[in-house]
Design an enzyme around this catalytic site. Structure first.
Site, PDB file in Angstrom:
ATOM      1  N   GLU A  94      -1.173  -2.466 -10.299  1.00  0.00           N
ATOM      2  CA  GLU A  94      -0.981  -3.644  -9.297  1.00  0.00           C
ATOM      3  C   GLU A  94       0.123  -4.293  -9.693  1.00  0.00           C
ATOM      4  O   GLU A  94       0.773  -4.998  -8.912  1.00  0.00           O
ATOM      5  CB  GLU A  94      -2.413  -4.480  -9.581  1.00  0.00           C
TER       6      GLU A  94
ATOM      7  N   GLU B 149       0.912  -1.212   0.101  1.00  0.00           N
ATOM      8  CA  GLU B 149       0.151   0.011  -0.069  1.00  0.00           C
ATOM      9  C   GLU B 149       0.738   1.066   0.080  1.00  0.00           C
ATOM     10  O   GLU B 149       0.718   2.304  -0.556  1.00  0.00           O
ATOM     11  CB  GLU B 149      -0.833  -0.020   1.389  1.00  0.00           C
TER      12      GLU B 149
HETATM   13  N1  0A1 Z   1      -5.910  -1.665  -4.548  1.00  0.00           N
HETATM   14  C1  0A1 Z   1      -5.998  -2.279  -3.373  1.00  0.00           C
HETATM   15  C2  0A1 Z   1      -6.934  -3.684  -3.534  1.00  0.00           C
HETATM   16  C3  0A1 Z   1      -8.441  -3.330  -3.441  1.00  0.00           C
HETATM   17  C4  0A1 Z   1      -9.073  -3.185  -4.404  1.00  0.00           C
HETATM   18  C5  0A1 Z   1     -10.449  -2.994  -4.176  1.00  0.00           C
HETATM   19  C6  0A1 Z   1     -11.015  -2.881  -2.970  1.00  0.00           C
HETATM   20  O1  0A1 Z   1     -12.428  -2.609  -2.779  1.00  0.00           O
HETATM   21  C7  0A1 Z   1     -13.050  -3.621  -2.204  1.00  0.00           C
HETATM   22  C8  0A1 Z   1     -10.268  -3.051  -1.831  1.00  0.00           C
HETATM   23  C9  0A1 Z   1      -8.862  -3.075  -2.151  1.00  0.00           C
HETATM   24  C10 0A1 Z   1      -4.743  -3.140  -3.551  1.00  0.00           C
HETATM   25  O2  0A1 Z   1      -3.884  -3.365  -4.355  1.00  0.00           O
HETATM   26  O3  0A1 Z   1      -4.244  -3.314  -2.244  1.00  0.00           O
HETATM   27 ZN    ZN Z   2      -2.279  -2.861  -4.909  1.00  0.00          ZN
END
Ligand code: 0A1
Ligand code: ZN
Length: 887
Positions: free
Chosen positions: A324, A302
């Site tokens: 990602e 994060e």
């Molecule tokens: N971007 C975050 C992942 C994430 C995606 C969607 C969410 O909604 C429930 C929550 C988190 C990561 O890659 O850590």
């Molecule tokens: Zn992420």
């Protein structure tokens, strides 16, 4: 059967927004039953837009008022169709004022604004902001946010949002306010707020530039004894990004907040990361070594998003892997560097590759297969997949393999130089790498556009007289949904050649100078088939192929058992050393599985186990090898991994064969295993460092093997460890060994464990998961556990700990011949969908590869899928998965 399907969104339909947003002012009057939100957006026409129509998105959010440039908009001035609000013929400069009303305490989807244990949290990625207000909720619209939070002071003493706190105070009437300002432009998916009764651990740091920052980890009262590791991980992440990529924290304040109800692992909201408690809270009493490592990785992940995702974000959600894949690569490298040693790095690499093979390869071979940059989706939440994350990371790693570490760093520097503050595409990233490295990476684009796992088949030829050794690499890729034929990929294949002594040979390609030849080199496979000729090779070497797993492919080479045993004992590449052992074990296990299928008695000799056990003996005794590496070598390929190797999957037979092998190894290696338990104790204060964790891991794997013997000695060993354990790693391992046996104390231990940790939800999750994955637990037992007062369908962690653990982690029971597991699955998928579509859609994935199973199972799986499909009012999330599975 359900026929109404939501339309797919296509990448080819991307169009820039018609209007851009400069500033967003949000006012929240927080109340769990009825929260009012006032939004004021200043917008202007986008020179790259197509028309003067404003498009806003909203999802289940009541529109209370809408004004444009100070005047209420009449119902005729805009068009509402489903989740879209269109305002045609808008002026070039617009101020929109939008008032909405929400019911956070009724929001069980955990998207948008919701309540967890009495506190408010938000989750906006990917499309949750539109559950808060109508907005151009798309990542290429970036704006500056100012947020005013108002709430009851006693119930919600802490009010947080992104950026800097500029003002706070009382409002009279028991309410108070806080005003937050985020100095950075951001897309709406990075917006966050938190309000409630929380406490924090904090620390101040100074960065190389002299800039100071305040770091905070916020938790519920009573959890402050569990925040130190997350804080240490955050500080280490900050230091690592400075050192490895020259990237500093750009904020005065960086906050992490833990929440018990969360759909995923964590979320990188600008300056206000929100985390699943599972990835924050740790102390030796409640967290295992694996938990400690996961927390470090997720905190890193994060934090690293602050640059790769936030400063440079995605143009649209098809580009999700841009942030990602890159950020997973960065967190993997961070974790590896934190271990420090070479074999420690290799263990981390092995771990990551195991996840890839166990989860991503099957995805890439199933009905949900999609490219790293998908071409279409129905529900974007379904695309937070192992392909986007883990395969995406492998794709980024290949740039580093092709360009070298320095070349990769130059590419990263150029990427930020060009795109800081922008919303961009995977092509932009590839262009930065190509330009910085002075290389043509056009063909590399196929890693983004073509789905499926490439197969690389290797043939070798040694010419003794000429002293040449030819390696011929041929590639192919199976068809995937919507993609029948594939073009060749650009594949870096790292190789070495071992002499009979076990030493690496210098690698000289034909036509090259022999001086200072390396012993590992990257062959670039770009055509369907290519031959590489090495010279100066006198004796016949053993090839070490795809060292360090240099590409996400399936590599096929016809090694003999002896060659594998030789690599397992000698390869200088630790990854391939481990890999050779896994290949040997897989062969044996598949032979055994066939024997079970044919109802032949399993016999050690016909299964040809001696070669394998002989090298295992040697490896285990080799004290020069890291304990964690030996643990990896001792761990057999999982039942899921074995299933992947079969044309027709028969889960019971795999389970029987693997258990046979485990028992056999326990008997054959008994003395060594007992010794490993004795020699790898970690007395004194608990420390999660890699060496201590490795020792515990090796010791506990050995103990679990011994528990297969199910005799009084091994019972006593597990019971003693359970009684004396001073940390959760040892305690849960002993509990698991006890459950795996008929030890008299097993039931008592299980009950004592529950009573001792009743107040620690994360530990109770482990308690449920341990039972759910035990081969002794059948569907009836899972149903009984669902009636336990501590069970809840509404909390994703709890639902995962019991239902997901059973369906995904207990194959021999889940795939019961009578289909009871599948009927249970259908019921739970349907029940969960009414609560939380993201969670139900995840569980639905369990059966997506039903066509791979033996016919008797297949038809029962199909029935279960059809039963779900026939259920009225399925969410978009769930119907996409079910429709694709049945297609
Ligand atoms: N971007 C975050 C992942 C994430 C995606 C969607 C969410 O909604 C429930 C929550 C988190 C990561 O890659 O850590
Ligand atoms: Zn992420």
């Amino acid at each position: 059967m359900r026929t109404d399907t939501s339309p797919a969104i296509l990448r080819s339909n991307y169009a820039p927004p018609n209007y851009l947003v400069d500033t967003v002012e949000l006012g929240f009057d927080l109340d769990p039953a009825l929260t009012r939100v006032a939004a004021r957006l200043t917008m202007r026409r986008n020179p790259d837009g197509r028309s003067n129509e404003i498009v806003l998105y909203g999802d289940a959010v009541e529109l209370v008022a809408l004004r444009m440039n100070g005047k209420p908009l009449t119902r005729r001035a805009y068009r509402l169709n489903g989740g879209e609000l269109h305002i045609p013929n808008a002026p070039d400069e617009v101020t929109l004022e939008i008032e909405t009303a929400l019911q956070p305490d009724a929001n069980t989807s955990l998207m948008g604004l919701y309540v967890s244990n009495g506190n408010f949290f938000t989750q906006c990625e990917a499309e949750g902001f539109r559950k808060i207000t109508w907005f151009p909720d798309r990542p290429d619209v970036m704006a500056r946010y100012t947020v005013m939070l108002r709430a009851d002071k006693r119930a919600y003493p802490v009010l947080l949002s992104n950026g800097n706190l500029v003002e706070e105070g009382d409002l009279g009437d028991g309410r108070h306010y806080a005003l937050w300002e985020d100095p950075f432009m951001k897309p709406s998916y990075l917006f966050a707020l938190v309000a409630g009764k929380l406490v924090c651990q904090e620390e101040r740091i100074t960065q190389p530039s002299g800039r100071e920052a305040l770091l905070q980890v916020w938790v519920e009262e009573g959890n402050l004894d569990k925040t130190q590791h997350a804080m240490d991980s955050l500080v280490n992440s900050i230091r690592w990004d400075e050192a490895r990529f020259g990237l500093e924290l750009d904020l005065d304040r960086f906050m992490i907040v833990a929440v018990g109800d969360f759909n995923m692992g964590a979320m990188e909201n600008k300056g206000l990361n929100i985390f699943n408690t599972k990835y924050v809270l740790a102390n030796p009493r409640i967290a295992t070594d694996a938990d400690y490592a996961n927390i470090e990785a997720v905190v890193g992940h994060e934090y690293f998003h602050n640059w790769t995702g936030n400063r440079v974000t995605c143009r649209d959600w098809f580009q999700l892997s841009l942030k990602e894949g890159l950020t997973v690569f960065r967190d993997q490298e961070f974790s590896a560097d934190m271990v420090g040693t070479d074999s420690g790095r290799a263990v981390k690499r092995i771990d990551d590759v195991r996840v890839l093979r166990q989860a991503q390869f099957p995805e890439d071979a199933g009905p949900m297969a999609h490219p790293v940059r998908p071409d279409s989706y129905v529900e974007i939440s379904n695309f937070y997949t192992v392909t986007i994350y883990e395969k995406g990371s492998e794709v980024v790693r290949m740039y580093q393999t092709l360009l070298g570490r320095d070349g990769f760093r130059k590419g990263m520097d150029l990427y930020f130089e060009r795109h800081d503050g922008q919303a961009v595409t995977c092509d932009d990233f590839r262009a930065a790498m190509a330009d910085a490295g002075g290389r043509n990476l056009d063909q590399f684009e196929r890693w983004y556009s073509q789905a499926g796992t490439p197969r690389v088949t290797v043939a070798t030829r040694h010419d003794i007289e000429a002293g040449t050794y030819d390696i011929t690499l041929a590639q192919s890729c199976p068809p995937t949904p919507g993609q029948k034929t594939k073009l060749p990929f650009h594949i870096p294949v790292k190789v070495g050649l071992l002499a009979a002594t076990g030493a690496d040979l210098p690698l000289v390609l034909e036509g090259e100078d022999a001086a200072s030849a390396p012993t590992t080199r990257v062959l670039e496979l770009t055509e369907a088939s290519q031959t590489f000729r090495f010279t100066g090779i006198e004796g016949k070497p053993v090839p070490s192929l795809l060292r360090d797993f240099s590409a996400p492919v399936i590599l096929e080479y016809d090694y003999s058992d002896d060659e594998l045993a030789f690599l397992m004992a000698n390869d200088s590449d630790p990854f391939n050393r481990w890999e050779a052992g896994q290949r040997l074990a897989t062969r044996r296990l598949l032979t055994l599985t066939r024997m079970v299928q044919d109802q032949e008695p399993m016999r050690e000799t016909t299964a040809n186990l001696e070669t394998y056990t002989a090298v295992l003996h040697k490896t285990l005794d080799d004290a020069t090898l890291d304990p964690s590496f030996r643990e990896m070598v001792l761990t057999l390929p999982s039942e899921g991994m074995l299933a992947e190797q079969m044309d027709v999957i028969t889960p019971q037979e795999i389970h029987t064969a693997r258990q046979f092998m485990r028992r056999l190894l326990a008997r054959t290696l008994r003395n060594e295993l007992v010794q490993l338990v004795d020699l790898n104790q970690t007395p004194g204060d608990y420390s999660p460092d890699a060496l201590s964790a490795g020792k515990r891991g090796l010791k506990n794997v050995a103990m679990l093997y011994l528990s297969e013997l199910d005799d009084t000695d091994t019972h006593a060993m597990a019971q003693a460890q359970y009684d004396q354990a001073s940390n959760m790693t040892d305690r849960i391992a002993a509990l698991s060994a006890l459950q795996n046996s008929s030890a008299p104390g097993r039931q008592d231990a299980l009950e004592r464990f529950y009573t001792e940790f009743e107040d620690e939800p994360l530990v109770i999750d482990k308690w449920f998961a341990l039972q759910a994955t035990s081969p002794a637990t059948d569907v009836a037992a899972v149903r009984a556990l669902m009636r336990h007062p501590a069970f809840s369908m509404k909390n994703p962690n709890r639902a995962r700990s019991l239902i997901f653990s059973f369906c995904n982690g207990n194959p021999s029971r889940f795939h019961a011949a009578d289909g009871s597991g599948y009927r249970f699955w259908a019921e739970q998928v349907i029940a969960l969908d009414a609560i939380n579509p993201q969670v139900s859609a995840r569980l639905a994935r369990t059966l997506d590869r039903w066509r791979k199973y033996a016919p008797a199972l297949q038809s029962q799986m199909q029935d279960a899928l059809q039963r779900v499909a026939a259920t009225p009012k399925l969410s978009k999330d769930l119907s996409e998965v079910i429709n694709k599975s049945l297609a």
